[in-house]
Write a protein that holds these residues in place. Structure first.
Motif, PDB file in Angstrom:
ATOM      1  N   PHE A 274       0.744  -1.351   0.025  1.00  0.00           N
ATOM      2  CA  PHE A 274       0.132  -0.136  -0.121  1.00  0.00           C
ATOM      3  C   PHE A 274       0.716   1.238   0.031  1.00  0.00           C
ATOM      4  O   PHE A 274       0.181   2.401  -0.123  1.00  0.00           O
ATOM      5  CB  PHE A 274      -0.914   0.110   1.046  1.00  0.00           C
ATOM      6  N   LEU A 275       2.097   1.208   0.251  1.00  0.00           N
ATOM      7  CA  LEU A 275       2.900   2.500   0.309  1.00  0.00           C
ATOM      8  C   LEU A 275       4.330   2.143  -0.114  1.00  0.00           C
ATOM      9  O   LEU A 275       4.829   1.097   0.024  1.00  0.00           O
ATOM     10  CB  LEU A 275       2.754   3.089   1.665  1.00  0.00           C
ATOM     11  N   GLY A 276       5.121   3.196  -0.668  1.00  0.00           N
ATOM     12  CA  GLY A 276       6.482   3.050  -0.830  1.00  0.00           C
ATOM     13  C   GLY A 276       7.263   4.252  -1.070  1.00  0.00           C
ATOM     14  O   GLY A 276       6.686   5.297  -1.570  1.00  0.00           O
ATOM     15  N   MET A 277       8.515   4.227  -0.950  1.00  0.00           N
ATOM     16  CA  MET A 277       9.578   5.182  -1.430  1.00  0.00           C
ATOM     17  C   MET A 277      10.351   4.351  -2.354  1.00  0.00           C
ATOM     18  O   MET A 277      11.459   3.811  -1.983  1.00  0.00           O
ATOM     19  CB  MET A 277      10.313   6.036  -0.374  1.00  0.00           C
ATOM     20  N   HIS A 278       9.935   4.049  -3.408  1.00  0.00           N
ATOM     21  CA  HIS A 278      10.259   3.153  -4.397  1.00  0.00           C
ATOM     22  C   HIS A 278      11.605   3.550  -5.392  1.00  0.00           C
ATOM     23  O   HIS A 278      12.406   2.768  -5.946  1.00  0.00           O
ATOM     24  CB  HIS A 278       9.338   2.361  -5.349  1.00  0.00           C
ATOM     25  N   GLN A 279      11.679   4.817  -5.227  1.00  0.00           N
ATOM     26  CA  GLN A 279      12.595   5.328  -6.172  1.00  0.00           C
ATOM     27  C   GLN A 279      13.555   6.564  -5.738  1.00  0.00           C
ATOM     28  O   GLN A 279      13.040   7.716  -5.196  1.00  0.00           O
ATOM     29  CB  GLN A 279      12.087   5.640  -7.637  1.00  0.00           C
ATOM     30  N   ALA A 280      14.914   6.339  -5.843  1.00  0.00           N
ATOM     31  CA  ALA A 280      15.917   7.650  -5.280  1.00  0.00           C
ATOM     32  C   ALA A 280      16.805   7.463  -6.306  1.00  0.00           C
ATOM     33  O   ALA A 280      17.622   6.696  -6.237  1.00  0.00           O
ATOM     34  CB  ALA A 280      16.261   7.156  -3.836  1.00  0.00           C
ATOM     35  N   ILE A 281      16.831   8.586  -7.141  1.00  0.00           N
ATOM     36  CA  ILE A 281      17.648   8.784  -8.094  1.00  0.00           C
ATOM     37  C   ILE A 281      18.809   9.811  -7.589  1.00  0.00           C
ATOM     38  O   ILE A 281      18.512  10.897  -7.256  1.00  0.00           O
ATOM     39  CB  ILE A 281      16.971   9.263  -9.340  1.00  0.00           C
ATOM     40  N   LYS A 282      20.092   9.508  -7.522  1.00  0.00           N
ATOM     41  CA  LYS A 282      21.049  10.292  -6.975  1.00  0.00           C
ATOM     42  C   LYS A 282      21.666  11.164  -8.134  1.00  0.00           C
ATOM     43  O   LYS A 282      21.939  10.852  -9.324  1.00  0.00           O
ATOM     44  CB  LYS A 282      22.283   9.638  -6.274  1.00  0.00           C
ATOM     45  N   PRO A 283      22.442  12.152  -7.990  1.00  0.00           N
ATOM     46  CA  PRO A 283      23.251  13.105  -8.582  1.00  0.00           C
ATOM     47  C   PRO A 283      24.583  12.076  -8.906  1.00  0.00           C
ATOM     48  O   PRO A 283      24.972  11.259  -8.364  1.00  0.00           O
ATOM     49  CB  PRO A 283      23.867  14.239  -7.916  1.00  0.00           C
ATOM     50  N   ASP A 284      24.892  12.299 -10.156  1.00  0.00           N
ATOM     51  CA  ASP A 284      26.128  11.606 -10.639  1.00  0.00           C
ATOM     52  C   ASP A 284      27.356  12.344 -10.731  1.00  0.00           C
ATOM     53  O   ASP A 284      28.597  11.767 -11.243  1.00  0.00           O
ATOM     54  CB  ASP A 284      25.795  10.874 -12.114  1.00  0.00           C
ATOM     55  N   GLY A 285      27.175  13.597 -10.488  1.00  0.00           N
ATOM     56  CA  GLY A 285      28.617  14.379 -10.612  1.00  0.00           C
ATOM     57  C   GLY A 285      28.947  14.993 -12.134  1.00  0.00           C
ATOM     58  O   GLY A 285      29.632  15.530 -12.291  1.00  0.00           O
ATOM     59  N   LEU A 286      27.829  14.813 -12.932  1.00  0.00           N
ATOM     60  CA  LEU A 286      28.070  15.037 -14.229  1.00  0.00           C
ATOM     61  C   LEU A 286      26.825  15.565 -15.021  1.00  0.00           C
ATOM     62  O   LEU A 286      26.654  16.820 -14.717  1.00  0.00           O
ATOM     63  CB  LEU A 286      28.623  13.746 -15.098  1.00  0.00           C
ATOM     64  N   TYR A 287      25.865  14.742 -15.284  1.00  0.00           N
ATOM     65  CA  TYR A 287      24.659  15.404 -16.100  1.00  0.00           C
ATOM     66  C   TYR A 287      23.601  15.242 -15.037  1.00  0.00           C
ATOM     67  O   TYR A 287      22.418  16.060 -15.246  1.00  0.00           O
ATOM     68  CB  TYR A 287      24.320  14.524 -16.989  1.00  0.00           C
ATOM     69  N   LYS A 288      23.688  14.289 -14.097  1.00  0.00           N
ATOM     70  CA  LYS A 288      22.401  14.298 -13.094  1.00  0.00           C
ATOM     71  C   LYS A 288      22.610  15.246 -12.041  1.00  0.00           C
ATOM     72  O   LYS A 288      23.557  15.166 -11.114  1.00  0.00           O
ATOM     73  CB  LYS A 288      22.050  12.864 -12.568  1.00  0.00           C
ATOM     74  N   ASN A 290      20.313  16.619  -9.647  1.00  0.00           N
ATOM     75  CA  ASN A 290      19.528  16.831  -8.536  1.00  0.00           C
ATOM     76  C   ASN A 290      19.231  15.425  -8.012  1.00  0.00           C
ATOM     77  O   ASN A 290      18.893  14.469  -8.737  1.00  0.00           O
ATOM     78  CB  ASN A 290      18.221  17.684  -8.917  1.00  0.00           C
ATOM     79  N   GLN A 291      18.459  15.332  -6.845  1.00  0.00           N
ATOM     80  CA  GLN A 291      18.234  14.133  -6.309  1.00  0.00           C
ATOM     81  C   GLN A 291      16.620  14.124  -6.746  1.00  0.00           C
ATOM     82  O   GLN A 291      15.858  15.253  -6.489  1.00  0.00           O
ATOM     83  CB  GLN A 291      18.063  14.311  -4.646  1.00  0.00           C
ATOM     84  N   ARG A 292      16.094  13.026  -6.810  1.00  0.00           N
ATOM     85  CA  ARG A 292      14.754  12.713  -7.311  1.00  0.00           C
ATOM     86  C   ARG A 292      14.167  11.503  -6.705  1.00  0.00           C
ATOM     87  O   ARG A 292      15.000  10.482  -6.422  1.00  0.00           O
ATOM     88  CB  ARG A 292      14.599  12.358  -8.890  1.00  0.00           C
ATOM     89  N   PHE A 293      12.933  11.637  -6.366  1.00  0.00           N
ATOM     90  CA  PHE A 293      12.322  10.513  -5.506  1.00  0.00           C
ATOM     91  C   PHE A 293      10.975  10.185  -6.403  1.00  0.00           C
ATOM     92  O   PHE A 293      10.157  11.078  -6.739  1.00  0.00           O
ATOM     93  CB  PHE A 293      12.302  10.932  -4.117  1.00  0.00           C
ATOM     94  N   GLY A 294      10.658   8.889  -6.007  1.00  0.00           N
ATOM     95  CA  GLY A 294       9.325   8.470  -6.367  1.00  0.00           C
ATOM     96  C   GLY A 294       8.575   7.910  -5.309  1.00  0.00           C
ATOM     97  O   GLY A 294       9.211   7.003  -4.385  1.00  0.00           O
ATOM     98  N   MET A 295       7.527   8.266  -4.722  1.00  0.00           N
ATOM     99  CA  MET A 295       6.791   7.812  -3.577  1.00  0.00           C
ATOM    100  C   MET A 295       5.177   7.695  -3.965  1.00  0.00           C
ATOM    101  O   MET A 295       4.658   8.067  -4.784  1.00  0.00           O
ATOM    102  CB  MET A 295       6.923   8.707  -2.587  1.00  0.00           C
ATOM    103  N   TYR A 296       4.520   6.579  -3.420  1.00  0.00           N
ATOM    104  CA  TYR A 296       3.186   6.305  -3.468  1.00  0.00           C
ATOM    105  C   TYR A 296       2.664   5.778  -2.110  1.00  0.00           C
ATOM    106  O   TYR A 296       3.122   5.171  -1.301  1.00  0.00           O
ATOM    107  CB  TYR A 296       2.957   5.272  -4.493  1.00  0.00           C
ATOM    108  N   ARG A 297       1.363   6.221  -2.064  1.00  0.00           N
ATOM    109  CA  ARG A 297       0.577   5.539  -0.837  1.00  0.00           C
ATOM    110  C   ARG A 297      -0.958   5.260  -1.451  1.00  0.00           C
ATOM    111  O   ARG A 297      -1.342   6.123  -2.186  1.00  0.00           O
ATOM    112  CB  ARG A 297       0.467   6.742   0.192  1.00  0.00           C
ATOM    113  N   PHE A 298      -1.321   4.173  -1.449  1.00  0.00           N
ATOM    114  CA  PHE A 298      -2.673   3.596  -1.868  1.00  0.00           C
ATOM    115  C   PHE A 298      -3.373   3.399  -0.506  1.00  0.00           C
ATOM    116  O   PHE A 298      -3.156   2.622   0.279  1.00  0.00           O
ATOM    117  CB  PHE A 298      -2.468   2.385  -2.613  1.00  0.00           C
TER     118      PHE A 298
END
Length: 359
Positions: A274-288, A290-298
């Motif tokens: 029913f819930l999650g923080m399933h995605q955490a994208i980290k900066p890579d020191g080059l082109y990425k 910002n930190q980015r996150f995906g979260m859901y609650r059902f």
């Protein structure tokens, strides 16, 4: 004793028989008619099937030209969509707009970029292991939201890019009686890029009528250093004005986590029924950058019921010096999922492709 109608499926009623009819629509059977599958003579698989002929995966997908709407399915009711599976390229998750129309309505009840609908709004595949939504390797999008309709249902994919794209899909539904107390499924997308200073991101507003809110997905880009998730989610319902009836304690708390999702100095992802923080994208020191996150609650076990109206917001809130809160200006996109009795208020207009773009 009332005859079982084949709805509300689960292990507790899986053994029960009913008069419901199972049908399925895909590029191998665009109408879902009985005995009409695998008859295609043309399709995206025709070159590969040239030695084998009809019945050998001649039409497994469709090509949708740029700036074109494609009607994936039209179904006469009464019935209920019980499962949707589809897959597309990562580049198309924000440029394919998923629309579902119930009965004779002219404004869609579901109006969401397809990736965000399946909790994958960042164009980078993330697995989801939830009850209503499952995303499996490598980019298999699955919905198990129960979606009733009485007269008919129409499912459309709108390619707002100038580039053509390929779409694979299958829609499984049942034709059966729909009880009077079953409401219609809705979903709406919004984005604040960035959230104005000292303002909030509105997840949904303008819901009018009777129903219940059943889910939230957030695709959140953090535009500053330090912890960013102090913000409260607020539910304004049935005439609430300045202050809400329901107010949470923090962003990670609403999604079932605690203490910044921090274990040994690392964000820890999770995906549960029913819930999650399933995605955490980290900066890579080059082109990425910002930190980015995906979260859901059902809210499957705890739907938020409203009788007249509903508005849902989230604060973007971090920390500044001397232990003070800092209103943030992050990039937040959201999907709200809910059921309500029709008619529904029209969704806000979908922004253009530049405003939808993942940047």
């Amino acid at each position: 004793m009332n005859q079982f109608n084949g709805l509300g499926m689960g292990l507790g009623n899986l053994a029960r028989v009913s008069n419901a009819l199972t049908r399925s629509i895909s590029p191998e059977n665009f109408t879902g008619e009985k005995g009409k599958g695998a008859m295609a003579t043309e399709g995206t698989g025709a070159p590969a099937a040239r030695d084998l002929g009809v019945g050998w995966k001649v039409s497994p997908s469709v090509k949708i030209e740029g700036n074109t709407e494609f009607t994936m399915a039209e179904m006469d009711g009464p019935g209920v969509i019980q499962n949707i599976w589809l897959t597309c390229s990562d580049q198309a998750v924000r440029s394919l707009i998923f629309k579902i129309y119930w009965d004779d309505e002219t404004d869609p009840s579901v109006y969401v970029p397809v990736g965000d609908f399946f909790c994958n709004g960042w164009g980078e595949r993330a697995l989801v292991n939830a009850l209503p939504i499952a995303v499996n390797p490598a980019g298999g999008f699955n919905s198990y939201w129960e979606m009733p309709f009485r007269k008919k249902a129409r499912i459309v994919m709108d390619n707002i890019s100038h580039e053509p794209t390929q779409l694979y899909y299958q829609i499984n539904y049942t034709l059966t009686e729909v009880p009077d107390d079953m409401a219609y499924f809705h979903a709406q997308w919004r984005r604040s890029n960035p959230v104005p200073y000292k303002d909030v991101h509105t997840i949904v507003d303008g819901i009018k009528g009777k129903g219940h809110y059943v889910g939230t997905y957030l695709a959140w880009q953090v535009n500053s250093n330090n912890w960013w998730g102090e913000g409260e989610l607020k539910f304004f319902m049935d005439g609430d004005k300045e202050y809400p009836t329901i107010c949470g304690t923090g962003t990670e708390d609403y999604f079932g986590g605690a203490w910044n999702w921090d274990m040994n100095g690392q964000y820890v992802t999770y995906s549960t029924a029913f819930l999650g923080m399933h995605q955490a994208i980290k900066p890579d020191g080059l082109y990425k950058a910002n930190q980015r996150f995906g979260m859901y609650r059902f809210h499957v076990m705890d739907p938020i019921r409203f009788n007249e109206d509903l508005k849902v917001t989230v604060q973007a809130l971090g920390w500044r010096s001397h232990g003070r809160y800092l209103p943030l200006q992050d990039d937040i996109a959201s999907v709200a999922y809910w059921y309500q009795l029709e008619p529904h208020s029209a969704h806000p207009a979908m922004p253009g492709i530049d405003e939808l773009e993942i940047i």
